[in-house]
Design an enzyme around this catalytic site. Structure first.
Site, mmCIF file in Angstrom:
data_model
loop_
_atom_site.group_PDB
_atom_site.id
_atom_site.type_symbol
_atom_site.label_atom_id
_atom_site.label_comp_id
_atom_site.label_asym_id
_atom_site.label_seq_id
_atom_site.Cartn_x
_atom_site.Cartn_y
_atom_site.Cartn_z
ATOM 1 N N SER A 197 0.809 -1.224 0.000
ATOM 2 C CA SER A 197 0.000 0.000 0.000
ATOM 3 C C SER A 197 0.836 1.265 0.000
ATOM 4 O O SER A 197 0.412 2.306 -0.527
ATOM 5 C CB SER A 197 -0.940 0.006 1.210
ATOM 6 O OG SER A 197 -0.206 -0.078 2.414
ATOM 7 N N ASP A 210 -0.521 7.472 10.143
ATOM 8 C CA ASP A 210 -1.333 6.542 10.938
ATOM 9 C C ASP A 210 -0.461 5.494 11.632
ATOM 10 O O ASP A 210 -0.931 4.421 11.973
ATOM 11 C CB ASP A 210 -2.374 5.844 10.055
ATOM 12 C CG ASP A 210 -1.750 5.030 8.922
ATOM 13 O OD1 ASP A 210 -0.493 5.001 8.829
ATOM 14 O OD2 ASP A 210 -2.497 4.419 8.131
ATOM 15 N N HIS A 253 1.591 4.290 7.375
ATOM 16 C CA HIS A 253 1.650 4.918 6.060
ATOM 17 C C HIS A 253 2.253 6.317 6.165
ATOM 18 O O HIS A 253 2.209 6.954 7.217
ATOM 19 C CB HIS A 253 0.249 4.974 5.440
ATOM 20 C CG HIS A 253 -0.339 3.617 5.210
ATOM 21 N ND1 HIS A 253 -1.159 3.007 6.132
ATOM 22 C CD2 HIS A 253 -0.191 2.747 4.187
ATOM 23 C CE1 HIS A 253 -1.520 1.813 5.681
ATOM 24 N NE2 HIS A 253 -0.924 1.635 4.494
#
Length: 240
Positions: free
Chosen positions: A11, A187, A190
């Site tokens: 991600s 977070d 990320h």
């Protein structure tokens, strides 16, 4: 044909084309010289990446020359490093297997494109307090599914492959900045825009050290400064 740089990862790679992301910054940096191609897969670990790698790159030509990209970044480990007995255990890969999987990914890419530069990026550091606030799945145990200590073990395993290819030790680099937990992560995992900037700068530096820089790459088609206002089409003759 412009050369390509593939970004292969989880991600943190998939979202790198967002505003201020390290991938979009690379695309801007190499504009008109290199095509930056995104191959990011949110939530993936190296086990899954190795399972699908042939599908990911199956449409691309093998070998050297025009079919080979200039470089491929390989950025996995944040999911492999999930704690095995907590809420994201399904993403966990033991560190020895992680290292072997990375080696297999490198081997696949080198066999497919012998001239391409392969650049590893370690997982980033983890702010476990923030991870408690932003779990990916339901967290009945109330424990962080990732820790900085675990991420460091995987980062070390990644850097141990640097004898073969270059590596960006992101885990170490980010922790050199005061307040990195909140400044560089949004977070606990990320990247913030500032964190993305660090990845961009580190990747550009590694690529440049390996000889891949905008200063050495030809620009795609004539620049406006090369076009004669009195005879505009003359600048295009060598491309016809």
């Amino acid at each position: 044909m412009r050369p390509k740089i593939y970004l292969f990862g989880d991600s943190i790679t998939e979202e790198s084309f967002a505003d201020g992301g390290w991938g979009s910054s690379l695309a801007n940096h190499f504009s008109r010289t290199v095509d930056v191609v995104l191959r990011g897969y949110s939530g993936y670990n190296t086990r899954w990446a190795l399972k699908v790698i042939d599908s990911v790159f199956s449409a691309e030509k093998d070998g050297d020359g025009d079919g080979a990209p200039a470089a491929v970044t390989v950025f996995f480990g944040a999911n492999d490093a999930c704690i095995p007995d907590r809420c994201s255990a399904f993403q966990h890969v033991p560190v020895d297997e992680y290292k072997q999987n990375l080696h297999s990914i490198i081997s696949y890419l080198k066999n497919k494109w012998p001239t391409a530069l392969i650049l590893l990026i370690t997982p980033p550091p983890i702010d476990k307090e923030a991870r408690l606030r932003y779990p990916y799945v339901e967290n009945p145990m109330g424990l962080p599914e990732r820790t900085n200590e675990a991420a460091g073990v995987y980062a070390k395993a990644c850097t141990e492959l640097a004898v073969e290819i270059p590596v960006v030790d992101l885990w170490t680099r980010m922790q050199q900045f005061p307040g990195w937990q909140k400044a560089l992560l949004r977070d606990g995992l990320h990247l913030s825009q500032a964190g993305n900037r660090i990845v961009f700068e580190e990747v550009v530096a590694k690529l440049k050290k390996a000889g891949l820089s905008v200063e050495k790459l030809p620009v795609d088609l004539p620049l406006i400064s090369e076009i004669d206002p009195n005879d505009p089409l003359k600048a295009f003759e060598k491309y016809l």
